[in-house]
Design an enzyme around this catalytic site. Structure first.
Site, PDB file in Angstrom:
ATOM      1  N   HIS A 173      -1.776   1.244  -9.447  1.00  0.00           N
ATOM      2  CA  HIS A 173      -2.433   0.229  -8.620  1.00  0.00           C
ATOM      3  C   HIS A 173      -3.109  -0.842  -9.487  1.00  0.00           C
ATOM      4  O   HIS A 173      -4.312  -1.091  -9.379  1.00  0.00           O
ATOM      5  CB  HIS A 173      -3.472   0.894  -7.686  1.00  0.00           C
ATOM      6  CG  HIS A 173      -3.822   0.028  -6.500  1.00  0.00           C
ATOM      7  ND1 HIS A 173      -4.101   0.530  -5.252  1.00  0.00           N
ATOM      8  CD2 HIS A 173      -3.952  -1.317  -6.368  1.00  0.00           C
ATOM      9  CE1 HIS A 173      -4.383  -0.458  -4.417  1.00  0.00           C
ATOM     10  NE2 HIS A 173      -4.300  -1.593  -5.078  1.00  0.00           N
ATOM     11  N   ARG A 199       0.856  -1.187   0.000  1.00  0.00           N
ATOM     12  CA  ARG A 199       0.000   0.000   0.000  1.00  0.00           C
ATOM     13  C   ARG A 199       0.893   1.237   0.000  1.00  0.00           C
ATOM     14  O   ARG A 199       2.017   1.203   0.517  1.00  0.00           O
ATOM     15  CB  ARG A 199      -0.882   0.020   1.255  1.00  0.00           C
ATOM     16  CG  ARG A 199      -2.039  -0.937   1.219  1.00  0.00           C
ATOM     17  CD  ARG A 199      -3.133  -0.467   0.263  1.00  0.00           C
ATOM     18  NE  ARG A 199      -4.283  -1.347   0.235  1.00  0.00           N
ATOM     19  CZ  ARG A 199      -4.499  -2.303  -0.680  1.00  0.00           C
ATOM     20  NH1 ARG A 199      -3.640  -2.508  -1.652  1.00  0.00           N
ATOM     21  NH2 ARG A 199      -5.590  -3.047  -0.624  1.00  0.00           N
TER      22      ARG A 199
HETATM   23  P1  NDP Z   1      -1.890 -11.870   4.228  1.00  0.00           P
HETATM   24  O1  NDP Z   1      -2.722 -11.397   5.359  1.00  0.00           O
HETATM   25  O2  NDP Z   1      -2.158 -13.237   3.669  1.00  0.00           O
HETATM   26  O3  NDP Z   1      -0.344 -11.830   4.638  1.00  0.00           O
HETATM   27  C1  NDP Z   1       0.216 -10.767   5.308  1.00  0.00           C
HETATM   28  C2  NDP Z   1       1.652 -11.091   5.673  1.00  0.00           C
HETATM   29  O4  NDP Z   1       2.255  -9.923   6.225  1.00  0.00           O
HETATM   30  C3  NDP Z   1       1.756 -12.191   6.717  1.00  0.00           C
HETATM   31  O5  NDP Z   1       2.839 -13.040   6.430  1.00  0.00           O
HETATM   32  C4  NDP Z   1       2.023 -11.416   7.997  1.00  0.00           C
HETATM   33  O6  NDP Z   1       2.760 -12.118   8.978  1.00  0.00           O
HETATM   34  C5  NDP Z   1       2.846 -10.272   7.478  1.00  0.00           C
HETATM   35  N1  NDP Z   1       2.812  -9.141   8.411  1.00  0.00           N
HETATM   36  C6  NDP Z   1       1.751  -8.427   8.832  1.00  0.00           C
HETATM   37  N2  NDP Z   1       2.119  -7.499   9.738  1.00  0.00           N
HETATM   38  C7  NDP Z   1       3.451  -7.636   9.886  1.00  0.00           C
HETATM   39  C8  NDP Z   1       4.416  -6.994  10.696  1.00  0.00           C
HETATM   40  N3  NDP Z   1       4.087  -6.001  11.541  1.00  0.00           N
HETATM   41  N4  NDP Z   1       5.702  -7.396  10.605  1.00  0.00           N
HETATM   42  C9  NDP Z   1       6.055  -8.409   9.778  1.00  0.00           C
HETATM   43  N5  NDP Z   1       5.180  -9.069   8.988  1.00  0.00           N
HETATM   44  C10 NDP Z   1       3.893  -8.689   9.041  1.00  0.00           C
HETATM   45  O7  NDP Z   1      -2.009 -10.774   3.078  1.00  0.00           O
HETATM   46  P2  NDP Z   1      -1.918 -10.964   1.497  1.00  0.00           P
HETATM   47  O8  NDP Z   1      -0.668 -11.673   1.187  1.00  0.00           O
HETATM   48  O9  NDP Z   1      -3.179 -11.526   0.966  1.00  0.00           O
HETATM   49  O10 NDP Z   1      -1.882  -9.446   1.012  1.00  0.00           O
HETATM   50  C11 NDP Z   1      -0.874  -8.554   1.439  1.00  0.00           C
HETATM   51  C12 NDP Z   1      -1.195  -7.126   0.995  1.00  0.00           C
HETATM   52  O11 NDP Z   1      -0.974  -6.977  -0.397  1.00  0.00           O
HETATM   53  C13 NDP Z   1      -2.636  -6.666   1.163  1.00  0.00           C
HETATM   54  O12 NDP Z   1      -2.928  -6.340   2.501  1.00  0.00           O
HETATM   55  C14 NDP Z   1      -2.673  -5.448   0.261  1.00  0.00           C
HETATM   56  O13 NDP Z   1      -2.254  -4.318   0.967  1.00  0.00           O
HETATM   57  C15 NDP Z   1      -1.636  -5.781  -0.810  1.00  0.00           C
HETATM   58  N6  NDP Z   1      -2.268  -5.997  -2.126  1.00  0.00           N
HETATM   59  C16 NDP Z   1      -1.937  -5.155  -3.161  1.00  0.00           C
HETATM   60  C17 NDP Z   1      -2.492  -5.331  -4.389  1.00  0.00           C
HETATM   61  C18 NDP Z   1      -2.100  -4.463  -5.529  1.00  0.00           C
HETATM   62  O14 NDP Z   1      -2.806  -4.431  -6.548  1.00  0.00           O
HETATM   63  N7  NDP Z   1      -0.994  -3.752  -5.460  1.00  0.00           N
HETATM   64  C19 NDP Z   1      -3.476  -6.385  -4.671  1.00  0.00           C
HETATM   65  C20 NDP Z   1      -3.735  -7.220  -3.520  1.00  0.00           C
HETATM   66  C21 NDP Z   1      -3.162  -7.013  -2.293  1.00  0.00           C
HETATM   67  P3  NDP Z   1       2.179 -13.450   9.671  1.00  0.00           P
HETATM   68  O15 NDP Z   1       2.244 -14.498   8.577  1.00  0.00           O
HETATM   69  O16 NDP Z   1       3.104 -13.730  10.752  1.00  0.00           O
HETATM   70  O17 NDP Z   1       0.777 -13.150  10.084  1.00  0.00           O
HETATM   71  C1  OXD Z   2      -6.391  -5.494  -3.113  1.00  0.00           C
HETATM   72  C2  OXD Z   2      -6.014  -4.475  -4.074  1.00  0.00           C
HETATM   73  O1  OXD Z   2      -6.063  -5.357  -1.941  1.00  0.00           O
HETATM   74  O2  OXD Z   2      -6.586  -4.447  -5.163  1.00  0.00           O
HETATM   75  O3  OXD Z   2      -7.056  -6.465  -3.519  1.00  0.00           O
HETATM   76  O4  OXD Z   2      -5.117  -3.689  -3.806  1.00  0.00           O
END
Ligand code: NDP
Ligand code: OXD
Length: 308
Positions: free
Chosen positions: A271, A223
């Protein structure tokens, strides 16, 4: 059972058609044709409408149409409303494609070759084999792990960082704040796929960049709120970072005069890393609705305490 969609018109029609064909028992309504708001048990939306609880007193589940849920202030929602994020396989495919494209472009020095072409120069740069290129992923969730699986096929030296400890075959895994410096020190290419939470806001800042090897590159697919934009500009200016691929910004859409727009060391995309397509997300949403109807736990329920 009423499911209200608050999505763009193009996708709204596809959602409605899919439900009409494959789950006609579900009463699908499209914003702004809400009918009686008291009927609405399920809401699928990218942004939360104002005063959601007063407006929909019987709301049980808020389905985000996105993988990230940082756009919702979940503290304002009553505890009885579950928030579920989108685990669309189409999103995973999109992010894996983008991350692979970005890593390969950086690995094969494409930004430098494009620049050389503009300057009319024909010059070969030293080739670094993939096993010597260290690629690190911040966030080892649904998306981060899928990206790492794909990158493994190229033979990169892979590492990852998450909140809780993980074991992933072929990936050097690090967990928690104390392990961050060690992880960063071994990343020539850093990919951010973290969720935006109070703990991760502004994490891509001058301090973090200083912890990367000099000349490293950044791919931000998380983000805009993760990145301190002025710190990225300074790190590129100083040579600490070489290149950045940025898909998300603090303010979207970006203004035409945003400093990233014409920056020679930044490739900016609007995005488009991935977006939810009803065709691939329908089964995921329907399966969760059926689980909820049967009183079973749904997949992708957001932990409000953690914020993701
Ligand atoms: P998940 O919830 O599956 O995974 C999040 C990961 O981040 C987990 O491994 C988690 O750790 C880790 N994490 C969270 N907080 C911390 C922290 N403080 N320190 C270290 N690690 C942390 O999310 P997704 O993989 O599904 O998605 C990730 C992000 O990608 C979304 O939230 C969104 O912002 C972004 N996104 C962007 C898109 C785009 O078009 N650019 C499209 C889709 C998503 P743990 O495993 O230990 O819980
Ligand atoms: C999502 C995105 O979080 O589109 O799915 O960024």
């Amino acid at each position: 059972m009423t499911l209200l969609f608050n999505v763009d018109t193009e996708r709204a029609d596809t959602w409605q058609q899919l439900f009409a064909e494959q789950a006609p028992d579900i009463d699908v309504r499209l914003w702004p044709d809400i009918g009686d708001p008291a009927d609405v048990r399920y809401l699928a939306t990218w942004l939360p409408p104002e005063g959601i609880h007063e407006r929909f007193p019987n709301l049980e589940v808020l389905f985000a149409t996105s993988a990230g849920v940082d756009q919702f202030d979940t503290r304002l929602l009553p505890a009885s409303v579950q928030v579920v994020r989108m685990l669309d396989p189409g999103i995973v495919r999109g992010i894996v494609e983008y991350a692979t494209m970005a890593v390969l472009a950086l690995h094969r020095d494409l930004p430098s070759y494009v620049q050389q072409q503009r300057e009319g120069r024909w010059q070969e740069l030293p080739y670094v084999p993939a096993h010597q290129r260290r690629v690190g992923v911040m966030g080892l969730g649904n998306l981060g792990q899928a990206v790492l699986r794909q990158l493994q096929g190229f033979g990169f030296a892979l590492s990852g960082w998450s909140r809780s400890a993980k074991t992933l075959a072929g990936v050097q895994c690090h967990a928690g704040e104390a392990a961050l410096p060690g992880f960063l020190a071994a990343c020539d290419i850093l990919i951010c796929l973290l969720p935006l939470t109070p703990d991760t806001r502004g994490i891509l800042d001058a301090r973090l960049f200083a912890g990367l090897p000099r000349g490293a590159s950044l791919i931000n697919l998380g983000r805009g709120g993760h990145l301190v934009e002025a710190d990225l500009l300074a790190a590129l200016d100083s040579g600490q970072l070489q290149q950045a691929l940025v898909d998300v910004l603090q303010e979207e859409p970006a203004a035409a005069d945003h400093p990233f727009m014409r920056h020679p060391q930044i490739w900016l995309t609007p995005h488009i890393g991935a977006s939810t397509l009803p065709e691939s997300a329908f089964e995921v949403l329907l399966a969760n609705l059926r689980r909820h109807q049967r009183g079973e736990p749904m997949q992708g329920v957001v932990d409000r305490q953690r914020g993701y």
